[in-house]
Write a protein that holds these residues in place. Structure first.
Motif, PDB file in Angstrom:
ATOM      1  N   SER A 119       0.847  -1.188   0.000  1.00 14.09           N
ATOM      2  CA  SER A 119       0.000   0.000   0.000  1.00 14.09           C
ATOM      3  C   SER A 119       0.888   1.245   0.000  1.00 14.09           C
ATOM      4  O   SER A 119       2.124   1.144  -0.055  1.00 14.09           O
ATOM      5  CB  SER A 119      -0.940  -0.015   1.213  1.00 14.09           C
ATOM      6  N   VAL A 120       0.246   2.409   0.090  1.00 13.28           N
ATOM      7  CA  VAL A 120       0.983   3.671   0.033  1.00 13.28           C
ATOM      8  C   VAL A 120       0.329   4.692   0.951  1.00 13.28           C
ATOM      9  O   VAL A 120      -0.901   4.794   1.018  1.00 13.28           O
ATOM     10  CB  VAL A 120       1.046   4.201  -1.428  1.00 13.28           C
ATOM     11  N   ILE A 121       1.144   5.405   1.712  1.00 16.03           N
ATOM     12  CA  ILE A 121       0.675   6.463   2.608  1.00 16.03           C
ATOM     13  C   ILE A 121       1.498   7.721   2.315  1.00 16.03           C
ATOM     14  O   ILE A 121       2.729   7.698   2.390  1.00 16.03           O
ATOM     15  CB  ILE A 121       0.852   6.077   4.088  1.00 16.03           C
ATOM     16  N   ASN A 122       0.827   8.795   1.961  1.00 18.61           N
ATOM     17  CA  ASN A 122       1.512  10.062   1.640  1.00 18.61           C
ATOM     18  C   ASN A 122       2.631   9.860   0.618  1.00 18.61           C
ATOM     19  O   ASN A 122       3.724  10.423   0.735  1.00 18.61           O
ATOM     20  CB  ASN A 122       2.084  10.708   2.909  1.00 18.61           C
ATOM     21  N   GLY A 123       2.339   9.038  -0.382  1.00 15.54           N
ATOM     22  CA  GLY A 123       3.314   8.795  -1.432  1.00 15.54           C
ATOM     23  C   GLY A 123       4.400   7.803  -1.073  1.00 15.54           C
ATOM     24  O   GLY A 123       5.283   7.530  -1.889  1.00 15.54           O
ATOM     25  N   LEU A 124       4.362   7.255   0.136  1.00 15.60           N
ATOM     26  CA  LEU A 124       5.378   6.307   0.591  1.00 15.60           C
ATOM     27  C   LEU A 124       4.843   4.882   0.472  1.00 15.60           C
ATOM     28  O   LEU A 124       3.908   4.504   1.172  1.00 15.60           O
ATOM     29  CB  LEU A 124       5.760   6.600   2.053  1.00 15.60           C
ATOM     30  N   PHE A 125       5.442   4.107  -0.412  1.00 15.44           N
ATOM     31  CA  PHE A 125       5.009   2.723  -0.590  1.00 15.44           C
ATOM     32  C   PHE A 125       5.620   1.833   0.483  1.00 15.44           C
ATOM     33  O   PHE A 125       6.760   2.021   0.903  1.00 15.44           O
ATOM     34  CB  PHE A 125       5.421   2.208  -1.973  1.00 15.44           C
ATOM     35  N   TYR A 126       4.835   0.865   0.919  1.00 15.41           N
ATOM     36  CA  TYR A 126       5.335  -0.088   1.910  1.00 15.41           C
ATOM     37  C   TYR A 126       4.704  -1.450   1.670  1.00 15.41           C
ATOM     38  O   TYR A 126       3.621  -1.571   1.086  1.00 15.41           O
ATOM     39  CB  TYR A 126       5.035   0.383   3.336  1.00 15.41           C
ATOM     40  N   ALA A 127       5.405  -2.461   2.098  1.00 14.76           N
ATOM     41  CA  ALA A 127       4.879  -3.830   2.080  1.00 14.76           C
ATOM     42  C   ALA A 127       4.769  -4.294   3.525  1.00 14.76           C
ATOM     43  O   ALA A 127       5.582  -3.906   4.376  1.00 14.76           O
ATOM     44  CB  ALA A 127       5.804  -4.755   1.297  1.00 14.76           C
ATOM     45  N   ALA A 128       3.769  -5.112   3.813  1.00 16.75           N
ATOM     46  CA  ALA A 128       3.555  -5.558   5.196  1.00 16.75           C
ATOM     47  C   ALA A 128       3.265  -7.048   5.244  1.00 16.75           C
ATOM     48  O   ALA A 128       2.481  -7.572   4.454  1.00 16.75           O
ATOM     49  CB  ALA A 128       2.411  -4.779   5.842  1.00 16.75           C
ATOM     50  N   GLU A 129       3.916  -7.705   6.173  1.00 15.44           N
ATOM     51  CA  GLU A 129       3.624  -9.093   6.505  1.00 15.44           C
ATOM     52  C   GLU A 129       2.871  -9.093   7.835  1.00 15.44           C
ATOM     53  O   GLU A 129       3.226  -8.330   8.751  1.00 15.44           O
ATOM     54  CB  GLU A 129       4.921  -9.893   6.615  1.00 15.44           C
ATOM     55  N   VAL A 130       1.827  -9.900   7.962  1.00 14.34           N
ATOM     56  CA  VAL A 130       0.995  -9.920   9.167  1.00 14.34           C
ATOM     57  C   VAL A 130       1.083 -11.294   9.823  1.00 14.34           C
ATOM     58  O   VAL A 130       0.883 -12.319   9.161  1.00 14.34           O
ATOM     59  CB  VAL A 130      -0.477  -9.591   8.847  1.00 14.34           C
ATOM     60  N   LYS A 131       1.375 -11.303  11.113  1.00 14.33           N
ATOM     61  CA  LYS A 131       1.440 -12.546  11.872  1.00 14.33           C
ATOM     62  C   LYS A 131       0.545 -12.427  13.112  1.00 14.33           C
ATOM     63  O   LYS A 131       0.578 -11.412  13.810  1.00 14.33           O
ATOM     64  CB  LYS A 131       2.873 -12.849  12.310  1.00 14.33           C
ATOM     65  N   THR A 132      -0.223 -13.484  13.366  1.00 11.48           N
ATOM     66  CA  THR A 132      -1.089 -13.529  14.541  1.00 11.48           C
ATOM     67  C   THR A 132      -0.825 -14.844  15.266  1.00 11.48           C
ATOM     68  O   THR A 132      -1.261 -15.910  14.810  1.00 11.48           O
ATOM     69  CB  THR A 132      -2.574 -13.435  14.138  1.00 11.48           C
ATOM     70  N   PHE A 198       9.130   0.425   1.854  1.00  9.40           N
ATOM     71  CA  PHE A 198       9.430   0.128   3.262  1.00  9.40           C
ATOM     72  C   PHE A 198       8.839  -1.249   3.570  1.00  9.40           C
ATOM     73  O   PHE A 198       7.782  -1.618   3.051  1.00  9.40           O
ATOM     74  CB  PHE A 198       8.843   1.195   4.179  1.00  9.40           C
ATOM     75  N   ARG A 199       9.539  -1.992   4.399  1.00  4.49           N
ATOM     76  CA  ARG A 199       9.137  -3.375   4.681  1.00  4.49           C
ATOM     77  C   ARG A 199       8.845  -3.525   6.169  1.00  4.49           C
ATOM     78  O   ARG A 199       9.725  -3.336   7.017  1.00  4.49           O
ATOM     79  CB  ARG A 199      10.234  -4.325   4.210  1.00  4.49           C
ATOM     80  N   LEU A 200       7.597  -3.873   6.463  1.00  5.80           N
ATOM     81  CA  LEU A 200       7.104  -3.842   7.841  1.00  5.80           C
ATOM     82  C   LEU A 200       6.489  -5.173   8.236  1.00  5.80           C
ATOM     83  O   LEU A 200       5.824  -5.835   7.435  1.00  5.80           O
ATOM     84  CB  LEU A 200       6.053  -2.734   7.985  1.00  5.80           C
ATOM     85  N   LEU A 201       6.704  -5.538   9.477  1.00  8.82           N
ATOM     86  CA  LEU A 201       6.070  -6.730  10.052  1.00  8.82           C
ATOM     87  C   LEU A 201       5.044  -6.278  11.087  1.00  8.82           C
ATOM     88  O   LEU A 201       5.370  -5.479  11.973  1.00  8.82           O
ATOM     89  CB  LEU A 201       7.121  -7.628  10.716  1.00  8.82           C
ATOM     90  N   PRO A 288       9.304   6.380   8.191  1.00 11.34           N
ATOM     91  CA  PRO A 288       8.803   7.761   8.358  1.00 11.34           C
ATOM     92  C   PRO A 288       7.705   7.865   9.412  1.00 11.34           C
ATOM     93  O   PRO A 288       6.883   6.961   9.570  1.00 11.34           O
ATOM     94  CB  PRO A 288       8.260   8.101   6.959  1.00 11.34           C
ATOM     95  N   GLU A 289       7.696   8.987  10.073  1.00  3.01           N
ATOM     96  CA  GLU A 289       6.728   9.248  11.137  1.00  3.01           C
ATOM     97  C   GLU A 289       5.297   9.185  10.634  1.00  3.01           C
ATOM     98  O   GLU A 289       4.383   8.765  11.356  1.00  3.01           O
ATOM     99  CB  GLU A 289       6.998  10.627  11.752  1.00  3.01           C
ATOM    100  N   SER A 290       5.076   9.571   9.377  1.00  4.32           N
ATOM    101  CA  SER A 290       3.701   9.587   8.844  1.00  4.32           C
ATOM    102  C   SER A 290       3.100   8.187   8.811  1.00  4.32           C
ATOM    103  O   SER A 290       1.893   8.018   9.010  1.00  4.32           O
ATOM    104  CB  SER A 290       3.681  10.207   7.443  1.00  4.32           C
ATOM    105  N   ILE A 291       3.913   7.176   8.548  1.00  3.80           N
ATOM    106  CA  ILE A 291       3.408   5.802   8.544  1.00  3.80           C
ATOM    107  C   ILE A 291       3.031   5.390   9.962  1.00  3.80           C
ATOM    108  O   ILE A 291       1.976   4.785  10.198  1.00  3.80           O
ATOM    109  CB  ILE A 291       4.451   4.839   7.940  1.00  3.80           C
ATOM    110  N   LEU A 292       3.889   5.745  10.933  1.00  2.00           N
ATOM    111  CA  LEU A 292       3.606   5.405  12.330  1.00  2.00           C
ATOM    112  C   LEU A 292       2.317   6.063  12.797  1.00  2.00           C
ATOM    113  O   LEU A 292       1.462   5.425  13.426  1.00  2.00           O
ATOM    114  CB  LEU A 292       4.761   5.843  13.228  1.00  2.00           C
ATOM    115  N   LEU A 293       2.161   7.343  12.477  1.00  3.54           N
ATOM    116  CA  LEU A 293       0.984   8.083  12.935  1.00  3.54           C
ATOM    117  C   LEU A 293      -0.297   7.504  12.347  1.00  3.54           C
ATOM    118  O   LEU A 293      -1.321   7.404  13.032  1.00  3.54           O
ATOM    119  CB  LEU A 293       1.114   9.558  12.548  1.00  3.54           C
TER     120      LEU A 293
END
Length: 466
Positions: A119-132, A198-201, A288-293
């Protein structure tokens, strides 16, 4: 798909009670509750709304998820919770994305390994892996003894194993998630279009998020520290980890039809009072802080006054006291610290609620900072002894004043709801066969729930998990 179509698909895929051999986590919520209450269960409504919203961004997503949910029998109910965890994160991602841009399982070829979303937030693309993680059974045993929350030394573990009832940590679970995400992101970044994302878990935990936080940044052996017990990788391809305290909301809704902490939807991401924790990987790129917020996440160090956001080495559940900072004193004093807890906690504080985190944390490093310069470890241990006595009194007061009262309030509401639903069930079971079915469907009772619920008998609302 429209909302009504999604509901109908869910109702057709989740087995009813016409065959005693077919059992599913959502059977009660999809079929029995509708017959008893004359309306859909809140879990069904919330799930189908979430799937409808996501299907607008990712056509076919609702059908795919319903097929997955329906494929797990009741014995494997925690795999359904894992699907809920994914939906939970994707819902938030879709809300905060630019122009509702979100891709489920992004990859160029079907054989490629891939994360859960792009997905993309404020022009910043990121990929996310989800674990539960599967925490249901663990949540019932974590308060049964001396819970280790960091990867302690073999010497410490062996000492505790002799003297205490040990509840082992979930550190290895977090390690395995990092290893899995690393593998997927390595394959993902081989595609030129994705390599700068950006690559996020995301880890959807329950209320005890001190456990994964400790696994990642606990100074004793955290996976994102120089003392990491995992020497094979520093996981630099993963830029950061979001830890969401939410699994308990799924179970509350499924077992009791309730949510805690003023949540109004089981797929609501976070509230300001209960933010997600974000752990920046020091070896990755700064997120970036915008993704965290946009994901309502904070650095755990910013809420140092909340024990569940702090790293811990262990929690002694007899007293409800956690300890951190073992790394700040020499190994020879560790066993003396353990013995202090063993000797000072004479009797267990009775706990009433096991899915809501309520404990206090003592930080040895902070105690050392407040000692006079040149004080030795014996002075530290004496100070720790006094602190333990003081904190035990605080825990006793919190448990009696907050936890017990909340437990009594919950129990009263649950008993009333159970009694009401049980009466309704036996009343509606006597409906005339040729009359409209109490579930509100188009068929008469004889051709509808009389068949669908032929192997069902109301025992308890919470028996849906059983």
């Amino acid at each position: 798909m429209g909302y009504d179509e999604i509901v109908q698909l869910l109702e057709s895929k989740i087995p009813d009670y016409s065959k005693s051999s077919e059992l599913h986590l959502l059977q009660f919520h999809v079929h029995a509750y509708k017959f008893i209450a004359g309306k859909r269960h809140p879990m069904v409504v919330m799930l189908c709304k979430a799937l409808f919203n996501l299907d607008q961004c990712m056509q076919g997503y609702a059908e795919t998820m319903i097929e997955r949910i329906a494929s797990f029998n009741k014995k494997n109910f925690e795999q359904v919770i894992q699907v809920f965890g994914e939906i939970h994160v994707l819902m938030r991602a879709s809300i905060v994305s630019d122009n509702k841009f979100i891709v489920s399982e992004p990859r160029k070829k079907k054989t490629d390994k891939n994360p859960e979303l792009r997905s993309v937030i404020n022009g910043l693309f990121y990929a996310a892996e989800v674990k539960t993680p599967q925490l249901f059974r663990y949540s019932n045993q974590r308060q049964s003894g001396f819970q280790i929350t960091s990867q302690l030394s073999v010497e410490n573990f062996d000492f505790l194993k002799i003297n205490e009832k040990i509840v082992t940590s979930r550190v290895l679970t977090v390690r395995d998630y990092l290893v899995s995400a690393e593998e997927k992101f390595k394959a993902y970044t081989e595609n030129d279009e994705y390599k700068n994302d950006f690559r996020l878990l995301f880890i959807v935990w329950d209320d005890y998020i001190n456990e994964p936080i400790s696994a990642l940044v606990g100074p004793y052996s955290g996976l994102f520290t120089e003392n990491s017990f995992h020497n094979e990788s520093n996981f630099s391809i993963i830029d950061g980890v979001f830890i969401v305290r939410h699994q308990h909301q799924f179970y509350r809704m499924l077992q009791y039809g309730e949510l805690v902490n003023s949540y109004t939807d089981v797929f609501q991401f976070v509230k300001e009072q209960f933010p997600a924790a974000f752990i920046q990987n020091p070896y990755g790129r700064k997120v970036p802080e915008s993704i965290l917020l946009n994901f309502g996440a904070i650095n755990p160090n910013d809420v140092f006054y909340l024990a569940e956001y702090q790293t811990t080495d262990f929690v002694d559940w007899r007293s409800g006291i956690a300890l951190s900072g073992l790394n700040s004193i020499s190994q020879e004093y560790h066993q003396r610290v353990f013995n202090l807890f063993k000797d000072l906690v004479s009797e267990r504080i009775e706990r009433y609620i096991n899915d809501i985190a309520l404990f206090s944390n003592i930080n040895l490093s902070k105690i050392m900072e407040n000692l006079e310069q040149g004080s030795d470890n014996d002075v530290l241990l004496e100070k720790l002894k006094k602190t333990i006595f003081s904190v035990i009194r605080v825990q006793q007061h919190q448990v009696e004043d907050r936890e017990k009262k909340n437990w009594e309030s919950y129990n009263k509401k649950r008993e009333m709801l159970n009694g009401h639903l049980k009466d309704l069930y036996h009343q509606k079971k006597k409906s005339e066969l040729e009359h409209p079915c109490p579930c509100g469907g188009k068929d008469i009772y004889e051709n509808c729930c009389f068949i669908k619920l032929s192997n069902y008998n109301y025992v308890s609302y919470s028996d849906s998990i059983g």
